[in-house]
Design an enzyme around this catalytic site. Structure first.
Site, PDB file in Angstrom:
ATOM      1  N   LYS A  71      30.991-131.731  49.093  1.00 13.74           N
ATOM      2  CA  LYS A  71      31.833-131.137  50.143  1.00 13.74           C
ATOM      3  C   LYS A  71      33.215-131.784  50.250  1.00 13.74           C
ATOM      4  O   LYS A  71      34.204-131.102  50.503  1.00 13.74           O
ATOM      5  CB  LYS A  71      31.135-131.222  51.508  1.00 13.74           C
ATOM      6  N   ASP A 108      30.457-125.105  59.266  1.00 13.51           N
ATOM      7  CA  ASP A 108      29.333-125.818  59.896  1.00 13.51           C
ATOM      8  C   ASP A 108      29.498-125.902  61.424  1.00 13.51           C
ATOM      9  O   ASP A 108      28.537-125.715  62.176  1.00 13.51           O
ATOM     10  CB  ASP A 108      29.198-127.232  59.325  1.00 13.51           C
TER      11      ASP A 108
END
Ligand code: ATR
Length: 290
Positions: A71, A108
């Site tokens: 990420k 997220d």
């Protein structure tokens, strides 16, 4: 097969990738919506991540989910990054433009707040978030998304509780206070003190997950109306959620965060906004490690 008939392709890139529930999630939606598309998991080791990402984009992939440990690397590799991903320091969703440019975002935090808003008890999650201090257990990648999301949603105060205090301090420094939340750091032994007057308690650590150590926290100081949520969803009702429900606190399980964070990517790659149904939840849980 003509280009017009070729399926729209997307993938999740991780190392390892076999544990990812994203193929099950997107595959369910593709089937449900009758979309000519594919979504697969691609295991790619860190040294090969940049090459693989660009190769798949050049092959015509519409986009990607990015999972551990890529990420942060993805943030540096994309051509454009949205403000949220830059703030968190990580990209979990990439859309490949018509001209091949990679646009990175992080959904997220969106998944976290949408999951709270969709709570089955019909609570006004927005009012809970703005109504008092939020306690966030943990200071890893998930905590970064949650703290940024809570600040964005107007939390007046966020208490980050972590075993390694320096990591929590780094989180506070990096995430900043864009919307004005007072973000404070508590040590792990102070976690029960941090619950006093809290409106929301979030576990972002892996404690309480099947096969991991228990999350040991007494909830006596937590006000009865405080909402409790856990990003762990194996088991779906974690011991934390069970203890909270047992004393009458409203609870929200963590499976919804996984599902909600996936929706913007699906829409961008496959063109339809996917629904969240009981069948979808059951299907994902059937594939989750237990
Ligand atoms: P991720 O990036 O996926 O969120 P992580 O960086 O490994 O994962 O973070 C896991 C979180 O669980 C951390 O906040 C970690 O605390 P440390 O920063 O002190 O490592 C927390 N954690 C893991 N095991 C723990 C334990 N036994 N007691 C308390 N906290 C724990």
């Amino acid at each position: 097969m003509t280009a017009k008939d070729a399926p729209a392709r997307a993938a999740v890139l991780g190392w390892p990738a076999s544990h990812s529930l994203s193929p099950r999630l997107h595959g369910y939606w593709l089937k449900e919506l009758g979309i000519n598309g594919t979504y697969r998991a691609v295991a790619v080791e860190p040294e090969k991540f940049a090459g693989e990402l660009h190769a798949l984009a050049a092959e015509g992939y519409k986009g990607f989910n990015i999972t551990l440990p890529h990420k942060e690397a993805a943030l540096a590799l994309v051509d454009e990054v949205d403000a949220e991903a830059r703030r968190i320091g990580a990209v979990n969703t990439i859309v490949v433009d018509r001209d091949g440019r990679l646009r990175g975002s992080n959904t997220d935090g969106y998944g976290f707040t949408e999951n709270l808003k969709a709570n089955p008890a019909g609570l006004n999650a927005g009012a809970i978030i703005t109504g008092g201090p939020a306690v966030v257990l943990g200071a890893g990648g998930a905590a970064r998304s949650v703290v940024a999301a809570l600040d964005n949603a107007g939390a007046p105060e966020i208490r980050v509780v972590n075993r390694t205090v320096e990591k929590a301090q780094a989180l506070v420094r990096d995430i900043g206070r864009e919307k004005g939340a007072a973000i404070g750091v508590f040590s792990w032994p102070e976690r029960e003190k941090a619950l006093i007057d809290a409106a929301l308690l979030v576990n972002t650590t892996a404690l309480g997950m099947t096969g991991r150590p228990a999350l040991e926290i007494a909830l006596d100081n937590l006000p009865p109306g405080a909402l409790v949520t856990d990003i762990v969803y194996t088991p779906l009702v974690t011991p934390l959620l069970a203890a909270a429900a047992g004393r009458g606190n409203p609870t929200v399980d963590g499976l919804g965060m996984l599902i909600h964070q996936a929706r913007p990517g699906f829409k961008a790659w496959f063109g339809a906004w996917p629904e969240i149904t009981p069948g979808l939840r059951e299907n994902i849980l059937a594939g989750a490690p237990c």
